[in-house]
Design a protein around this motif. Structure first.
Motif, short mmCIF file in Angstrom:
data_model
loop_
_atom_site.label_atom_id
_atom_site.label_comp_id
_atom_site.label_asym_id
_atom_site.label_seq_id
_atom_site.Cartn_x
_atom_site.Cartn_y
_atom_site.Cartn_z
N GLN A 260 41.13 41.40 40.48
CA GLN A 260 40.31 42.44 39.85
C GLN A 260 38.94 42.51 40.50
OE1 GLN A 260 41.10 44.55 36.74
NE2 GLN A 260 39.58 45.53 38.05
N ILE A 261 38.33 41.36 40.74
CA ILE A 261 37.00 41.32 41.34
C ILE A 261 37.01 41.93 42.73
CG2 ILE A 261 35.28 39.75 42.31
CD1 ILE A 261 35.71 37.95 39.88
N ILE A 262 37.99 41.55 43.54
CA ILE A 262 38.06 42.09 44.90
C ILE A 262 38.21 43.61 44.87
CG2 ILE A 262 39.43 42.11 47.02
CD1 ILE A 262 40.03 39.14 46.48
N HIS A 263 39.07 44.08 43.99
CA HIS A 263 39.24 45.52 43.85
C HIS A 263 37.92 46.19 43.45
CE1 HIS A 263 40.64 49.46 42.57
NE2 HIS A 263 40.13 49.21 41.37
N ASN A 264 37.22 45.60 42.48
CA ASN A 264 35.96 46.17 42.02
C ASN A 264 34.92 46.23 43.13
OD1 ASN A 264 37.13 46.34 39.50
ND2 ASN A 264 36.06 44.58 38.65
N VAL A 265 34.83 45.15 43.91
CA VAL A 265 33.85 45.10 44.99
C VAL A 265 34.16 46.16 46.04
CG1 VAL A 265 32.96 43.71 46.89
CG2 VAL A 265 33.26 42.68 44.64
N LEU A 266 35.42 46.26 46.45
CA LEU A 266 35.80 47.25 47.46
C LEU A 266 35.59 48.68 46.96
CD1 LEU A 266 39.05 45.58 48.85
CD2 LEU A 266 36.86 45.81 50.03
N SER A 267 35.55 48.85 45.65
CA SER A 267 35.39 50.18 45.07
C SER A 267 33.94 50.55 44.78
CB SER A 267 36.20 50.28 43.77
OG SER A 267 37.56 50.00 43.99
N LEU A 268 33.00 49.66 45.09
CA LEU A 268 31.59 49.90 44.76
C LEU A 268 31.07 51.18 45.43
CD1 LEU A 268 29.95 46.35 44.95
CD2 LEU A 268 30.14 47.82 42.92
N ASN A 269 30.38 51.98 44.66
CA ASN A 269 29.72 53.17 45.19
C ASN A 269 28.33 52.87 45.72
OD1 ASN A 269 31.86 54.98 44.62
ND2 ASN A 269 31.24 55.02 42.46
N ASP A 270 27.75 51.75 45.27
CA ASP A 270 26.41 51.38 45.69
C ASP A 270 26.33 49.85 45.75
OD1 ASP A 270 23.74 50.92 46.11
OD2 ASP A 270 23.02 52.26 44.55
N VAL A 271 26.45 49.31 46.96
CA VAL A 271 26.47 47.86 47.10
C VAL A 271 25.10 47.24 46.86
CG1 VAL A 271 28.43 47.87 48.68
CG2 VAL A 271 26.11 48.02 49.61
N HIS A 272 24.03 48.04 46.94
CA HIS A 272 22.68 47.53 46.74
C HIS A 272 22.27 47.47 45.27
CE1 HIS A 272 21.89 47.45 51.02
NE2 HIS A 272 22.32 48.70 51.13
N HIS A 273 22.98 48.21 44.42
CA HIS A 273 22.68 48.20 42.99
C HIS A 273 23.99 48.15 42.20
CE1 HIS A 273 19.30 50.19 45.07
NE2 HIS A 273 18.55 49.51 44.21
N PRO A 274 24.75 47.08 42.35
CA PRO A 274 26.06 47.00 41.69
C PRO A 274 25.92 46.70 40.20
CG PRO A 274 25.60 44.95 42.80
CD PRO A 274 24.46 45.87 43.15
N PRO A 275 26.81 47.24 39.38
CA PRO A 275 26.85 46.84 37.96
C PRO A 275 27.54 45.48 37.85
CG PRO A 275 28.56 48.45 38.42
CD PRO A 275 27.81 48.27 39.70
N LEU A 276 26.76 44.42 37.83
CA LEU A 276 27.31 43.06 37.96
C LEU A 276 28.31 42.72 36.87
CD1 LEU A 276 24.14 41.01 38.99
CD2 LEU A 276 25.85 42.08 40.45
#
Length: 416
Positions: A260-276
């Motif tokens: 789930q985490i890997i999928h969420n990271v690859l799907s990030l729209n903004d890597v500089h301001h991620p919803p942790l």
């Protein structure tokens, strides 16, 4: 147990697995949708293969008493397997290293307690803690000593930043796209620890606790039942407690959470301001938990008590309220006056500061919100960042969707 009996047992387990798989075809659909919202065919096959492997691997590592001890040689192998886990962790955390610390800091040495060969339990008695350095302030030493007091038969390993990175940089065949996704993890504090805590429990098993948890008066070793493969508290939103959890090695929930985490990271729209919270934090764990518990017959999968997850893995979920003195665990910001990080303590020049401020002053630890606010870079998606990295390196690294089309970032199969 002779060879014929072992073969029969394994065959029976595989048969039950296929029966369970067919009974829960709907579960597999929910699994794939929950993790990726993409196609389900390859996902079901992959999960089936993992569980079959997990059924044999995890039980060997955590319940060694079920292994045949017909010969002395097999007994030696059993002992070596148990000792080796502690040895691996000692090497990973550089437990034999001589530390030179500043005057106000204390060098920490791992506490190692040989695993009990006669004890029947799934979750090994190993406690994993993490902090920036193994040179720790006295406040942290007090917290660790409290764990040692309340869990006297547990080994305690303190993983510093170097040990955390060493584990994350290992190659995990179960998560082939993890290293690629890590390119989009720009916050080396909270996001990295979120990933690490899942990996350390997946590989070694045991108990993970946030360093700011204070072991309450009612905490004892029996709080984690011997007959379960997983244990968590419920946080105030009734999610599994990411800040304290215990699992056997290669537990399916840790596997699903990492996916789930890997999928969420690859799907990030903004890597500089991620919803942790939703990317690598407690929401990711909860999403995986709901998939894992999709076969549980309990009306409320978050209620206190025993819950039977997929493929017969039993978990226990304990209630928790950070405001009550009787809780076995006091979480950060919890019951003030009992080693909360918000307690007022003596600071420099006899000033009153919070325990959090005193620890942060000694260790340089920064809360993830401050870490994120310091980052002023313009946002870009993980897919964009991966494309830039590939082009810079002169590589043509793509994911492929189910139709064979090249894509950057998330695939039409499982993202990892």
């Amino acid at each position: 147990m002779n060879v014929l009996q072992r073969v029969s047992c394994i065959s029976f387990i595989i048969f039950l697995s296929f029966v369970e798989l067919r009974k829960n075809a709907k579960w597999m659909e929910n699994y794939a949708f929950s993790l990726t919202q993409l196609s389900t065919t390859s996902s079901a096959i992959e999960v089936q293969q993992f569980y079959q492997q997990n059924c044999s691997t995890a039980s060997k590592q955590t319940n060694m008493n079920n292994t045949s001890t017909k010969t002395g040689r097999k007994e030696q192998v059993k002992d070596l397997a148990n000792v080796d886990v502690l040895t691996q962790l000692q090497i990973l955390t550089r437990g034999n290293e001589t530390l030179k610390c500043l005057e106000q800091l204390i060098p920490y040495k791992n506490k190692i307690v040989p695993l009990n060969q006669t004890e029947q339990r799934f979750i090994p008695k190993i406690l994993h803690l993490s902090i920036k350095s193994k040179c720790i302030p006295r406040d942290i030493e007090e917290y660790i000593d409290r764990w040692s007091e309340k869990l006297p038969n547990y080994s305690i390993f303190l993983h510093d930043d170097e040990a955390v990175q060493a584990l994350i940089q290992e190659s995990f065949n179960d998560f082939p796209n993890m290293k690629r996704a890590l390119n989009c993890v720009l916050f080396k504090g909270a996001m990295t620890i979120d990933i690490w805590r899942i990996l350390v429990l997946f590989k070694y098993g045991g108990v993970y606790s946030d360093i700011d948890n204070w072991a309450g008066n009612d905490l004892r070793e029996e709080v984690i039942p011997y007959n379960v493969t997983g244990f968590t508290f419920s946080d105030i939103w009734k999610r599994p407690s990411q800040w304290f959890m215990a699992f056997e090695p290669r537990h399916p929930l840790m596997y699903l959470t990492m996916k789930q985490i890997i999928h969420n990271v690859l799907s990030l729209n903004d890597v500089h301001h991620p919803p942790l919270v939703f990317t690598t934090g407690p929401a990711a764990l909860n999403d995986a938990y709901l998939v894992f518990m999709s076969t549980d017959v309990a009306k409320d999968k978050h209620e206190r008590g025993y819950h039977k997850g997929t493929f017969g893995h039993w978990m226990f979920k304990e209630s928790w309220s950070k405001a009550q003195e009787g809780d076995p665990l006091i979480n950060i910001g919890g019951w003030q006056g009992n080693h909360s990080w918000e307690d007022l303590v003596e600071g420099p020049n006899s000033t009153n500061i919070t325990r959090r401020e005193r620890i942060q002053g000694a260790t340089g630890i920064m809360h993830h919100r401050k870490e994120r606010r310091k980052n002023r870079k313009q946002g870009k998606s993980c897919a964009q960042l991966l494309k830039e990295i590939d082009e810079k390196n002169g590589q043509d690294l793509h994911f492929y969707d189910k139709n064979g089309n090249k894509r950057f970032g998330v695939t039409k199969r499982l993202a990892s």
